[in-house]
Design an enzyme around this catalytic site. Structure first.
Site, PDB file in Angstrom:
ATOM      1  N   ASP A 185       0.991  -1.048  -0.164  1.00  0.00           N
ATOM      2  CA  ASP A 185      -0.038  -0.074   0.010  1.00  0.00           C
ATOM      3  C   ASP A 185       0.774   1.333   0.047  1.00  0.00           C
ATOM      4  OD1 ASP A 185      -2.922   1.498   0.573  1.00  0.00           O
ATOM      5  OD2 ASP A 185      -1.281   2.293   1.992  1.00  0.00           O
ATOM      6  N   TYR A 199       2.746  10.511  -0.343  1.00  0.00           N
ATOM      7  CA  TYR A 199       3.967   9.886   0.598  1.00  0.00           C
ATOM      8  C   TYR A 199       5.182  10.672  -0.065  1.00  0.00           C
ATOM      9  CZ  TYR A 199       0.730   6.682   2.894  1.00  0.00           C
ATOM     10  OH  TYR A 199      -0.711   6.110   3.326  1.00  0.00           O
ATOM     11  N   GLN A 201     -10.153   1.759   3.996  1.00  0.00           N
ATOM     12  CA  GLN A 201      -9.091   1.473   4.701  1.00  0.00           C
ATOM     13  C   GLN A 201      -9.202   2.397   5.914  1.00  0.00           C
ATOM     14  OE1 GLN A 201      -4.405   3.038   4.194  1.00  0.00           O
ATOM     15  NE2 GLN A 201      -5.334   1.912   2.448  1.00  0.00           N
ATOM     16  N   ARG A 207       6.592  11.772  14.454  1.00  0.00           N
ATOM     17  CA  ARG A 207       5.226  12.356  13.998  1.00  0.00           C
ATOM     18  C   ARG A 207       4.700  13.502  15.043  1.00  0.00           C
ATOM     19  NH1 ARG A 207       2.072   6.586  12.456  1.00  0.00           N
ATOM     20  NH2 ARG A 207       3.476   5.807  10.943  1.00  0.00           N
ATOM     21  N   GLY A 253       4.226  -0.656   8.635  1.00  0.00           N
ATOM     22  CA  GLY A 253       5.027   0.308   8.094  1.00  0.00           C
ATOM     23  C   GLY A 253       6.495   0.476   8.794  1.00  0.00           C
TER      24      GLY A 253
END
Length: 344
Positions: free
Chosen positions: A54, A59, A181, A232, A288
């Site tokens: 995915d 991104y 999703q 993040r 991820g």
């Protein structure tokens, strides 16, 4: 459960691995993994049995897609490949959204960067409140007929938006979305209230992301431990601040879950991924990894089977349907976010 036990993606009939390799961390933008490291991660994932990848055009502004395209050279047919549109590409604000005009341009960019002639699953990354849903669905149907995409889906749509998309498509004799999703983890369970019921009703595939909730379930968020570093933190101010009063209950839950995992001989990562994989609505869990070592940790979790006693203990720590923060849902409803919409 193992990576060799492929799952059917909703009503599509397509088979994918229970883990999907996510690529948010690929590229040089706000992501930490460079191209060479990312290519190695892709190859290691494929060699381990992962068959689903995915990504999204947004991104690292296309870099992640380009890296995936490079990594899949000669191996494209091994992979169920999904990407997403909606986010703004470059400085032009018109290069974003879910309009026909942008979708038709965005898909060409993704196809070129991914070095492929078709995208297996093309997803609307977010709802677009300025575009008629029928326009979006018609454009995506046209792409299916052109052979540029095989299926299309949504991401973090509200329950009413999921139903609306199915209704608009079927009443206009169009192919409806087949996948949604959503965020889902031990600490982010609000989709259990209604979204999963809707996906089951329409037999939608579900790709769940964030099994570690941005790092909260990686094992470092413990009571009394120092503030973990988070790449993040700047993107969502306050979300990862362990000293914030609104994060107190979340931190206590993360601590209790870590202790539960230890009592059962599991890492917290194994408990978290195993939990997400256990829900009958979830087709595949997006992971991820930032490094190959992180990938190995995730792969170990694919073999975890949680007994009912463990699942019951999880429910006692975090009640079904719970979200600790509104933003954990992945998107914010405009009528809650913007005062001008609440006060008209």
């Amino acid at each position: 459960m193992s990576l060799s036990e492929l799952r059917t993606l909703g009503r599509t009939g397509a088979l994918i691995s229970p883990l999907t390799l996510g690529t948010l961390n690929f590229g040089t933008g706000s992501a930490p993994s460079g191209a060479e490291d990312s290519v190695r991660i892709v190859h290691a994932a494929l060699d381990a049995g992962i068959t689903s990848i995915d990504t999204a055009d947004i991104y690292s502004q296309g870099e992640a897609e380009a890296i995936v395209g490079q990594a899949l050279h000669g191996r494209r047919d091994e992979v169920f490949l999904s990407t997403k549109f909606h986010g703004q590409m470059g400085p032009n604000p018109a290069h974003a959204g879910n309009s026909r005009r942008w979708i038709m341009k965005a898909v060409e960019g993704s196809l070129q960067r991914l070095q492929t002639d078709r995208i297996d699953l093309y997803q609307a990354h977010r709802p677009d409140y300025n575009t008629d849903v029928l326009e979006t669905i018609t454009a995506l149907n046209d792409l299916i007929r052109q052979g540029k995409i095989l299926y299309y889906g949504t991401s973090v749509f509200t329950p009413s938006q999921l139903v609306e998309a199915q209704w608009i498509a079927t009443t206009n004799h169009l192919i409806p979305p087949v996948v949604d999703q959503v965020p889902y983890s031990l600490l982010v369970r609000a989709n259990e209230r209604d979204v999963f019921a809707i996906t089951q009703q329409y037999n939608l595939g579900v790709l769940s992301y964030g099994p570690l909730d941005g790092g909260w379930l990686a094992g470092n968020y413990r009571v009394g431990a120092p503030q973990p570093a988070s790449s993040r933190a700047s993107a969502v101010p306050g979300r990862f601040d362990v000293s914030a009063p609104y994060n107190r209950d979340k931190l206590l839950a993360a601590e209790a879950l870590a202790r539960l995992a230890e009592r059962h001989g599991l890492t917290l990562i194994q408990l978290a991924v195993g939990f997400a994989l256990n829900h009958p609505s979830v087709s595949s869990v997006i992971i991820g990894p930032r490094t190959e070592e992180h990938l190995v940790d995730y792969l170990k979790a694919a073999d975890v089977v949680l007994e009912d006693a463990v699942l019951d203990a999880i429910d006692e720590i975090v009640a079904p349907g719970t979200n600790f923060l509104e933003r954990d849902a992945g998107t914010v409803v405009p009528h809650l976010e913007f005062a001008e919409l609440r006060r008209r």
